[in-house]
Design an enzyme around this catalytic site. Structure first.
Site, PDB file in Angstrom:
ATOM      1  N   ARG A 307     -36.572  14.618  19.876  1.00 36.26           N
ATOM      2  CA  ARG A 307     -37.429  13.424  19.934  1.00 36.26           C
ATOM      3  C   ARG A 307     -38.901  13.762  20.159  1.00 36.26           C
ATOM      4  NH1 ARG A 307     -32.747  11.554  22.787  1.00 36.26           N
ATOM      5  NH2 ARG A 307     -31.647   9.955  21.589  1.00 36.26           N
ATOM      6  N   LYS A 329     -49.894  11.943   9.892  1.00 33.07           N
ATOM      7  CA  LYS A 329     -48.849  11.614   8.925  1.00 33.07           C
ATOM      8  C   LYS A 329     -47.991  12.837   8.677  1.00 33.07           C
ATOM      9  CE  LYS A 329     -50.634   7.853   6.052  1.00 33.07           C
ATOM     10  NZ  LYS A 329     -50.987   7.469   4.663  1.00 33.07           N
ATOM     11  N   GLU A 371     -59.660  15.724  -2.794  1.00 27.33           N
ATOM     12  CA  GLU A 371     -59.689  14.926  -1.566  1.00 27.33           C
ATOM     13  C   GLU A 371     -61.102  14.827  -1.009  1.00 27.33           C
ATOM     14  OE1 GLU A 371     -57.340  13.160  -0.395  1.00 27.33           O
ATOM     15  OE2 GLU A 371     -55.453  13.983  -1.159  1.00 27.33           O
ATOM     16  N   LYS A 416     -62.300  11.065   8.184  1.00 23.82           N
ATOM     17  CA  LYS A 416     -60.910  10.630   8.291  1.00 23.82           C
ATOM     18  C   LYS A 416     -60.592  10.199   9.712  1.00 23.82           C
ATOM     19  CE  LYS A 416     -56.167  11.558   7.010  1.00 23.82           C
ATOM     20  NZ  LYS A 416     -55.242  12.364   6.199  1.00 23.82           N
ATOM     21  N   GLU A 426     -51.978   2.711   9.455  1.00 26.93           N
ATOM     22  CA  GLU A 426     -52.215   2.207   8.112  1.00 26.93           C
ATOM     23  C   GLU A 426     -51.804   0.748   7.940  1.00 26.93           C
ATOM     24  OE1 GLU A 426     -51.125   3.606   3.626  1.00 26.93           O
ATOM     25  OE2 GLU A 426     -51.449   5.205   5.084  1.00 26.93           O
ATOM     26  N   ARG A 430     -57.076   1.988   7.013  1.00 29.11           N
ATOM     27  CA  ARG A 430     -56.655   3.357   6.686  1.00 29.11           C
ATOM     28  C   ARG A 430     -56.170   3.487   5.250  1.00 29.11           C
ATOM     29  NH1 ARG A 430     -53.209   7.676  10.364  1.00 29.11           N
ATOM     30  NH2 ARG A 430     -53.024   9.266   8.762  1.00 29.11           N
ATOM     31  N   ASN A 434     -56.202   6.330   0.584  1.00 34.60           N
ATOM     32  CA  ASN A 434     -55.295   6.550  -0.535  1.00 34.60           C
ATOM     33  C   ASN A 434     -55.956   6.294  -1.887  1.00 34.60           C
ATOM     34  OD1 ASN A 434     -52.682   7.260   0.719  1.00 34.60           O
ATOM     35  ND2 ASN A 434     -52.910   5.263   1.679  1.00 34.60           N
ATOM     36  N   HIS A 437     -54.519   7.792  -5.032  1.00 36.05           N
ATOM     37  CA  HIS A 437     -53.157   8.226  -4.731  1.00 36.05           C
ATOM     38  C   HIS A 437     -52.089   7.320  -5.345  1.00 36.05           C
ATOM     39  CE1 HIS A 437     -55.348  10.697  -1.963  1.00 36.05           C
ATOM     40  NE2 HIS A 437     -54.256  11.242  -1.464  1.00 36.05           N
ATOM     41  N   HIS A 441     -49.600   9.729  -6.829  1.00 37.12           N
ATOM     42  CA  HIS A 441     -48.241   9.884  -6.303  1.00 37.12           C
ATOM     43  C   HIS A 441     -47.196   9.537  -7.365  1.00 37.12           C
ATOM     44  CE1 HIS A 441     -49.177   9.611  -1.695  1.00 37.12           C
ATOM     45  NE2 HIS A 441     -49.453  10.784  -2.217  1.00 37.12           N
ATOM     46  N   HIS A 454     -50.882  18.326  -6.011  1.00 33.30           N
ATOM     47  CA  HIS A 454     -51.250  17.037  -5.450  1.00 33.30           C
ATOM     48  C   HIS A 454     -52.707  16.680  -5.754  1.00 33.30           C
ATOM     49  CE1 HIS A 454     -51.417  13.616  -2.761  1.00 33.30           C
ATOM     50  NE2 HIS A 454     -52.435  14.181  -2.103  1.00 33.30           N
TER      51      HIS A 454
END
Length: 552
Positions: A307, A329, A371, A416, A426, A430, A434, A437, A441, A454
């Site tokens: 955990r 993330k 990026e 960022k 997000e 936020r 993206n 993206h 993606h 990517h």
């Protein structure tokens, strides 16, 4: 510029690299061992045999003292044991820059044995080095490294030769020397992230060589669990393990296959199995050493094993340093979509060492600029202009401007962090991170995670997003041109060629995390430095994407 001293074990490549540096920099080359043999008239093994090591060390110290008095700044190649005497270490520190060429003893032995064989094949009488004459030369080399490594690491610069040819090592050293003066003025750039318990991001050229010190500040238990990939392992693990061990840590290493395919449930389960086999405890840290794949995968493992265990992110790719390692993330891919399984989980430290970018293949380094361009488009027109002004210098990377590169990476991290401090999970702002993206993606997913890196997919996604924004009357054509020209100048793709069809992209976009009420929310630029989040008519999206994919 002062003398340059190459130090390290026999077999680290000092002589070969020294010759290359002397040729490329137009400097004289002085080899201390060769000077000793020239003056004494005998080979070094014979000197050792006749007079013993103490006599040889005295001779070596005298030759070194004479060499540093030469008026022209030279490349000075030293013997492996020159650091044994403190007066030699002091002399080198006073008269120049010491560069420690790190090599694993096993590789060192293989190189020395190969050299011995080449000399025999060319009809030469091979030099029988004292350290190779015993029954266990590998143990001799390992003992020597253990005895001398602390002295080697006093060097101003450290360059690993693991898995690198001599030309690459010489190129890295030239970059270090070119920017040494600037480097001395560039302190580590630290940005504290005020999310959760808070943590620091650090941008420091050469920071990986000081990892042990950063970990000690976190007061972690001695056992640390490093996960890296098969490309990164040989470059950094051999030099990291002795550093960590010398500082009192007990490092354990696990290696996953390089590539996007490792962001899978299978590799995640393998890491769990390894941690359980090692009886890893809740306070013991998991260290992600690698690019975005390793960072995402290991981050998710840290978030979920027991955990949650302490996580250290050490991003080694440009893309990871400015983006994926920042913000918490973590996750793995699902066959139906990228990053669909994961968690928000912040590290205890992010250490970005831009010198690791020197070892990347050009394509892997280039993808990271996507990026960075993204940050310019969504938040920072000044950063965008800085990239435009320096695109050729940044893309070439044969001698990267260290101060500028550190500044750019730190600026992206700051941008960022400002966003995630406002919207950690997000739920609103936020989402602007993206930009590019949504299409990117979808392209990665539809092409099977591997055809496009990517950053390359994001670059194409930004081209599509800008075209959509222009068609919707949001983005001026001149800014579309500026964006696409900068992407091209940095070596990124702006046109599509491949087998994926438009309908595959449109279907994959419905699994995008920004879909609300079955409507894709697009990040649309209004001007360079400003974006909005909006939905778009389906027919407009289909028309622009179909045209971009080269279909009617």
């Amino acid at each position: 510029m002062r003398h340059v001293f190459l130090i390290g074990l026999s077999g680290s490549g000092k002589s070969t690299v020294g010759r290359l540096l002397a040729q490329r920099l137009g400097r004289p080359l002085l080899d201390v061992d060769a000077l000793i043999e020239q003056e004494y008239g005998e080979r070094i093994p014979a000197i050792f045999a006749r007079h013993g090591e103490e006599y040889f060390r005295t001779l070596e110290a005298r030759i070194l003292a004479h060499a540093v008095q030469q008026p022209d700044d030279a490349i000075i190649v030293t013997g492996g044991g020159i650091v044994v005497r403190s007066e030699n270490r002091t002399l080198m520190a006073q008269h120049g820059v010491r560069i420690f060429l790190y090599v694993d003893p096993q590789d060192s032995l293989a190189r020395l044995q190969a050299q011995h064989l080449r000399e025999q094949q060319h009809g030469q009488t091979p030099e029988i080095r004292p350290l190779l004459s015993g029954t266990d030369p590998l143990a001799n080399l390992q003992r020597m490294l253990a005895d001398r490594e602390a002295w080697y690491r006093e060097a101003e610069l450290i360059c690993s030769t693991q898995g690198k040819h001599a030309e690459q090592v010489a190129g890295e050293i030239m970059t270090m020397l070119d920017d040494l003066t600037a480097l001395e003025r560039v302190a580590p750039i630290v940005r504290h992230v005020n999310v959760g318990a808070g943590y620091d991001t650090v941008v420091e050229w050469g920071g990986l060589q000081r990892l042990a010190g950063y970990l000690q500040k976190l007061q972690l238990p001695p056992r640390v669990f490093i996960v890296t990939d098969s490309n990164i392992h040989d470059l950094y693990i051999p030099s990291l393990l002795p550093q960590l061990t010398a500082a009192g840590f007990e490092p354990c290493v696990y290696t996953v296959p390089a590539g996007e395919g490792s962001k899978s449930q299978q590799q995640l389960s393998a890491i769990y199995d390894w941690l359980l086999e090692q009886h890893a405890e809740r306070r013991e840290a998991l260290i992600a050493l690698g690019g975005g794949v390793v960072g995402d995968l290991v981050g998710y493992a840290a978030a979920t094993y027991l955990r949650g265990v302490p996580l250290i992110q050490i991003p080694t790719s440009l893309l990871a340093q400015v983006d994926s390692a920042i913000g918490g993330k973590t996750g793995i891919n699902h066959p139906r979509g990228k990053n669909l399984i994961g968690a928000f989980y912040h590290p205890r430290l992010v250490l970005a060492d831009p010198s690791t970018l020197l070892s990347l293949p050009e394509r892997s380094r280039t993808e990271g600029w996507a990026e960075i361009v993204k940050y310019g488009i969504i938040l920072d027109a000044e950063l965008f202009a800085l990239l435009e002004a320096n695109a050729d210098l940044l893309r070439d990377f044969s001698r990267p401007p260290i101060a500028l590169l550190c500044q750019i990476i730190a600026r992206c991290i700051d941008l960022k962090v400002m966003v995630i401090e406002e919207d950690e999970r997000e739920q609103g702002r936020r989402a602007i991170l993206n930009y590019g993206h949504t299409f990117g993606h979808a392209l990665e997913n539809a092409s099977g995670y591997g055809e496009w890196l990517h950053g390359e997919a994001v670059s194409l996604g930004m081209v599509v997003a800008a075209a959509l924004a222009q068609a919707a009357g949001l983005f001026d054509e001149k800014d579309v041109v500026r964006q696409n020209q900068l992407l091209m100048a940095l070596g990124l793709p702006t046109t599509y060629s491949g087998s994926v069809r438009a309908h595959d992209i449109l279907a994959a976009m419905q699994l995008d995390k920004k879909v609300v009420g079955k409507r894709v929310r697009w990040i649309m630029p209004r001007q360079i430095g400003e974006v909005v989040i909006t939905s778009l008519p389906d027919d407009l999206v289909e028309r622009i994407i179909t045209a971009f994919m080269g279909e009617k």
